[in-house]
Design a protein around this motif. Structure first.
Motif, PDB file in Angstrom:
ATOM      1  N   THR A 152      -9.347   7.064  -7.060  1.00 50.02           N
ATOM      2  CA  THR A 152      -9.208   6.392  -5.752  1.00 50.02           C
ATOM      3  C   THR A 152      -9.943   5.053  -5.731  1.00 50.02           C
ATOM      4  O   THR A 152     -10.150   4.478  -4.658  1.00 50.02           O
ATOM      5  CB  THR A 152      -9.771   7.295  -4.640  1.00 50.02           C
ATOM      6  OG1 THR A 152     -11.164   7.570  -4.903  1.00 50.02           O
ATOM      7  CG2 THR A 152      -8.997   8.601  -4.558  1.00 50.02           C
TER       8      THR A 152
ATOM      9  N   PHE B 209      -0.287   3.068  -3.163  1.00 48.70           N
ATOM     10  CA  PHE B 209      -1.179   4.160  -2.780  1.00 48.70           C
ATOM     11  C   PHE B 209      -0.451   5.321  -2.092  1.00 48.70           C
ATOM     12  O   PHE B 209      -1.052   6.357  -1.849  1.00 48.70           O
ATOM     13  CB  PHE B 209      -2.276   3.642  -1.843  1.00 48.70           C
ATOM     14  CG  PHE B 209      -3.052   2.476  -2.383  1.00 48.70           C
ATOM     15  CD1 PHE B 209      -3.471   2.453  -3.706  1.00 48.70           C
ATOM     16  CD2 PHE B 209      -3.368   1.389  -1.579  1.00 48.70           C
ATOM     17  CE1 PHE B 209      -4.191   1.380  -4.212  1.00 48.70           C
ATOM     18  CE2 PHE B 209      -4.086   0.318  -2.063  1.00 48.70           C
ATOM     19  CZ  PHE B 209      -4.492   0.307  -3.390  1.00 48.70           C
TER      20      PHE B 209
ATOM     21  N   GLN C 256      -7.944   2.224  -4.060  1.00 49.42           N
ATOM     22  CA  GLN C 256      -7.885   2.324  -2.598  1.00 49.42           C
ATOM     23  C   GLN C 256      -9.200   1.857  -1.973  1.00 49.42           C
ATOM     24  O   GLN C 256      -9.193   1.171  -0.937  1.00 49.42           O
ATOM     25  CB  GLN C 256      -7.592   3.764  -2.191  1.00 49.42           C
ATOM     26  CG  GLN C 256      -6.269   4.296  -2.728  1.00 49.42           C
ATOM     27  CD  GLN C 256      -6.038   5.742  -2.346  1.00 49.42           C
ATOM     28  OE1 GLN C 256      -6.447   6.189  -1.281  1.00 49.42           O
ATOM     29  NE2 GLN C 256      -5.363   6.493  -3.216  1.00 49.42           N
ATOM     30  N   THR C 257     -10.319   2.205  -2.607  1.00 53.94           N
ATOM     31  CA  THR C 257     -11.627   1.789  -2.096  1.00 53.94           C
ATOM     32  C   THR C 257     -11.785   0.271  -2.175  1.00 53.94           C
ATOM     33  O   THR C 257     -12.255  -0.377  -1.228  1.00 53.94           O
ATOM     34  CB  THR C 257     -12.751   2.469  -2.903  1.00 53.94           C
ATOM     35  OG1 THR C 257     -12.586   3.882  -2.831  1.00 53.94           O
ATOM     36  CG2 THR C 257     -14.115   2.082  -2.354  1.00 53.94           C
TER      37      THR C 257
ATOM     38  N   TRP D 268       0.481   5.474   1.001  1.00 50.88           N
ATOM     39  CA  TRP D 268      -0.164   5.716   2.290  1.00 50.88           C
ATOM     40  C   TRP D 268       0.873   5.865   3.392  1.00 50.88           C
ATOM     41  O   TRP D 268       1.946   5.243   3.359  1.00 50.88           O
ATOM     42  CB  TRP D 268      -1.098   4.559   2.628  1.00 50.88           C
ATOM     43  CG  TRP D 268      -2.411   4.645   1.891  1.00 50.88           C
ATOM     44  CD1 TRP D 268      -2.768   5.582   0.972  1.00 50.88           C
ATOM     45  CD2 TRP D 268      -3.521   3.760   2.019  1.00 50.88           C
ATOM     46  NE1 TRP D 268      -4.030   5.359   0.510  1.00 50.88           N
ATOM     47  CE2 TRP D 268      -4.535   4.232   1.138  1.00 50.88           C
ATOM     48  CE3 TRP D 268      -3.770   2.627   2.773  1.00 50.88           C
ATOM     49  CZ2 TRP D 268      -5.759   3.595   1.011  1.00 50.88           C
ATOM     50  CZ3 TRP D 268      -4.991   2.006   2.643  1.00 50.88           C
ATOM     51  CH2 TRP D 268      -5.976   2.477   1.777  1.00 50.88           C
TER      52      TRP D 268
ATOM     53  N   ARG E 256      -2.594   5.327   7.997  1.00 49.86           N
ATOM     54  CA  ARG E 256      -3.546   4.603   7.145  1.00 49.86           C
ATOM     55  C   ARG E 256      -3.253   3.108   7.128  1.00 49.86           C
ATOM     56  O   ARG E 256      -4.174   2.283   7.069  1.00 49.86           O
ATOM     57  CB  ARG E 256      -3.501   5.163   5.723  1.00 49.86           C
ATOM     58  CG  ARG E 256      -4.092   6.562   5.587  1.00 49.86           C
ATOM     59  CD  ARG E 256      -4.218   6.954   4.130  1.00 49.86           C
ATOM     60  NE  ARG E 256      -4.839   8.265   3.966  1.00 49.86           N
ATOM     61  CZ  ARG E 256      -5.133   8.811   2.799  1.00 49.86           C
ATOM     62  NH1 ARG E 256      -4.864   8.154   1.670  1.00 49.86           N
ATOM     63  NH2 ARG E 256      -5.680   9.998   2.738  1.00 49.86           N
TER      64      ARG E 256
ATOM     65  N   VAL F 289       0.826  -1.214   0.000  1.00 45.99           N
ATOM     66  CA  VAL F 289       0.000   0.000   0.000  1.00 45.99           C
ATOM     67  C   VAL F 289       0.860   1.265   0.000  1.00 45.99           C
ATOM     68  O   VAL F 289       0.439   2.302  -0.534  1.00 45.99           O
ATOM     69  CB  VAL F 289      -0.978   0.008   1.195  1.00 45.99           C
ATOM     70  CG1 VAL F 289      -1.951  -1.158   1.101  1.00 45.99           C
ATOM     71  CG2 VAL F 289      -0.240  -0.019   2.527  1.00 45.99           C
TER      72      VAL F 289
ATOM     73  N   TYR G 163      -9.392  -1.994  -2.281  1.00 47.92           N
ATOM     74  CA  TYR G 163      -8.459  -2.646  -1.357  1.00 47.92           C
ATOM     75  C   TYR G 163      -8.999  -2.584   0.073  1.00 47.92           C
ATOM     76  O   TYR G 163      -8.973  -3.593   0.806  1.00 47.92           O
ATOM     77  CB  TYR G 163      -7.092  -1.984  -1.453  1.00 47.92           C
ATOM     78  CG  TYR G 163      -5.975  -2.810  -0.857  1.00 47.92           C
ATOM     79  CD1 TYR G 163      -5.237  -3.678  -1.647  1.00 47.92           C
ATOM     80  CD2 TYR G 163      -5.666  -2.733   0.497  1.00 47.92           C
ATOM     81  CE1 TYR G 163      -4.221  -4.444  -1.113  1.00 47.92           C
ATOM     82  CE2 TYR G 163      -4.648  -3.492   1.045  1.00 47.92           C
ATOM     83  CZ  TYR G 163      -3.929  -4.352   0.238  1.00 47.92           C
ATOM     84  OH  TYR G 163      -2.931  -5.113   0.775  1.00 47.92           O
ATOM     85  N   SER G 164      -9.475  -1.430   0.485  1.00 48.78           N
ATOM     86  CA  SER G 164      -9.981  -1.269   1.855  1.00 48.78           C
ATOM     87  C   SER G 164     -11.217  -2.129   2.082  1.00 48.78           C
ATOM     88  O   SER G 164     -11.358  -2.775   3.134  1.00 48.78           O
ATOM     89  CB  SER G 164     -10.316   0.203   2.119  1.00 48.78           C
ATOM     90  OG  SER G 164      -9.176   1.017   1.955  1.00 48.78           O
TER      91      SER G 164
END
Length: 461
Positions: free
Chosen positions: A354, A287, A357-358, A289, A293, A283, A360-361
């Motif tokens: 994004t 990303f 990221q959405t 991060w 995060r 990440v 993955y989360s």
């Protein structure tokens, strides 16, 4: 009698063991923020080798758990009272922790870590065996759910507690907090009264039940009035040959549930440890991060277990672990696959804005929630298998049963997964993060087939 009854009640035994396991997790986790200070300021090591020493320090505990588990399990099953073993383990934990805190050389630090890990492993194996013997293996689902919650609290709260106490009062203030937990544990262990094991069936009785049974012991005249067994019946009741040493494990692994429980726990451990090895770097690279995060991602992975594990534990006690475990492995397969998609150029649709990221989360939250179905599968199945085997042939594992040796094997499978998982996932991640997650998904499919075929399915009333 009434005074001793609450000390042998299921609730008090459960609270005492939960406190012991919480302390064990806290003792391990709270040292993590202190290790850089210990290596640099107390031992005077160069900053360039602190990371390497930290890795060796933490890995030492896992290796000791693997090699010491069979020995601890054997000693525990040879002992009629687990209470004394628990007290000895807590005393060793206190002394070794004190030596760790006072260490001013690498030799003393790693030597004290050896005994600290030994005490920790004994607390887990003997503690869970105490719960299984006193509360009953039929409640291992709920017990495993409680253990998972306690472990999550200890693992998450340990670093916070250690760091906070270190900031407030310094190095020794942080250690005083750990010593306080151990002393409370020792007091609880002194208060706890184990139930007595009945002969033959291996069930546990509290002191009041024991007194009632004692009042029903037949007199010599009663025995003389009983009919004598026929010669045929005497021949049928052949003596049971105790399975000890390696024969215990060979006999236990013949039970499908025992084998499937150990292997399922091993795969579960590999899945968990793969995140610790690869997630942070991935990440940060994809990303960009920051640490905060990344910490939220780990909270998404571990947090659901604190709430859902007791519920799923109750479910397993009702219907058995076959279908919950099978569902757990199968349900995470699509999310493992999808987890490897963001950041991969072969899937441009997942890398717009994004969206990656959405995705993955979301996958991490779903995996953390669904993996709760696997919590405690090893401990639950091995104790259930031992109970079934002892019911078929009472005394087959000796007068004190075989719970501790079975739980030692479950502990070994988990620890070996923690050792192999980082190596396997790290190697596969070098090939590609997407490929690594595909392999993890395949492992889940194979584990689901194993669970569906071999794990137990039963309904409790």
């Amino acid at each position: 009698m009434a005074q001793a009854q609450w000390r042998s009640s299921n609730l008090f035994i459960l609270v005492s063991m939960a406190m012991a396991l919480l302390t064990d997790e806290l003792l391990y986790a709270f040292m993590v923020p202190l290790l850089p200070y210990m290596f640099e300021h107390r031992l005077g090591l160069d900053n360039s080798i602190v990371q390497r020493c930290t890795l060796l320090f933490l890995s030492e505990g896992a290796l000791i758990c693997v090699f010491s588990s069979p020995i601890i399990g054997h000693v525990s099953d040879m002992t009629s009272s687990k209470r004394n073993l628990l007290l000895a383990s807590l005393a060793l934990a206190f002394v070794s922790s004190l030596a760790t805190a006072m260490a001013e050389s690498l030799f003393v630090l790693f030597a004290s870590r050896f005994f600290q890990s030994l005490a920790s492993n004994a607390l887990w194996i003997v503690g869970i065996a105490t719960l299984a013997e006193n509360i009953g293996s039929e409640h291992m689902g709920k017990i495993s759910g409680m253990i998972s919650t306690v472990a999550a609290v200890g693992t998450s709260g340990g670093p916070v507690l250690g760091g906070m106490l270190f900031e407030l009062g310094g190095y020794w203030t942080a250690w005083m907090g750990a010593f306080a937990f151990i002393l409370v544990d020792i007091v609880l262990r002194l208060l706890m009264v184990e139930k007595k094991r009945t002969k033959g069936e291996g069930k546990m009785l509290d002191p009041e039940q024991e007194a009632l049974l004692a009042s029903e012991i037949p007199t010599p005249s009663d025995l003389l009035s009983e009919p004598v067994l026929s010669a045929a019946a005497a021949v049928e009741s052949e003596p049971v040959v105790e399975q000890s040493g390696w024969r215990f494990y060979a006999y236990a692994f013949r039970h499908p549930g025992f084998f499937a429980g150990v292997t399922s726990f091993f795969v579960f451990s590999i899945l968990i440890s793969s995140f610790n090895t690869t997630m942070t770097l991935h990440v940060q690279r994809v990303f960009h991060w920051d640490t905060f995060r990344v910490g939220l991602l780990f909270a998404a992975l571990q947090g659901p277990g604190m709430l859902l594990s007791p519920v799923f534990g109750w479910l397993k006690d009702r219907v058995g672990s076959r279908w919950p475990t099978t569902a757990g492995f199968l349900s995470v397969v699509p999310f493992f696959w999808l987890l490897g998609v963001p950041g991969d150029d072969r899937f441009p649709w997942a890398n717009e804005g994004t969206r990656g990221q959405t995705i993955y989360s979301f996958c991490m939250i779903m995996i953390g929630s669904l993996l709760c179905l696997l919590n405690g599968v090893g401990n639950m199945e091995v104790t259930t298998a031992i109970s079934e085997l002892e019911a078929e042939r009472p005394g087959i594992f000796g007068p004190n049963g075989g719970y501790s040796r079975a739980l030692a094997m479950s502990s070994m499978s988990w620890t070996m997964g923690l050792l192999i998982g980082p190596v396997l996932s790290g190697f596969l991640a070098e090939v590609g993060y997407y490929e690594m997650n595909c392999v993890m998904a395949l492992l889940c499919v194979l584990a689901a087939v194993n669970a569906a075929i071999n794990l137990s399915s039963r309904r409790r009333t």
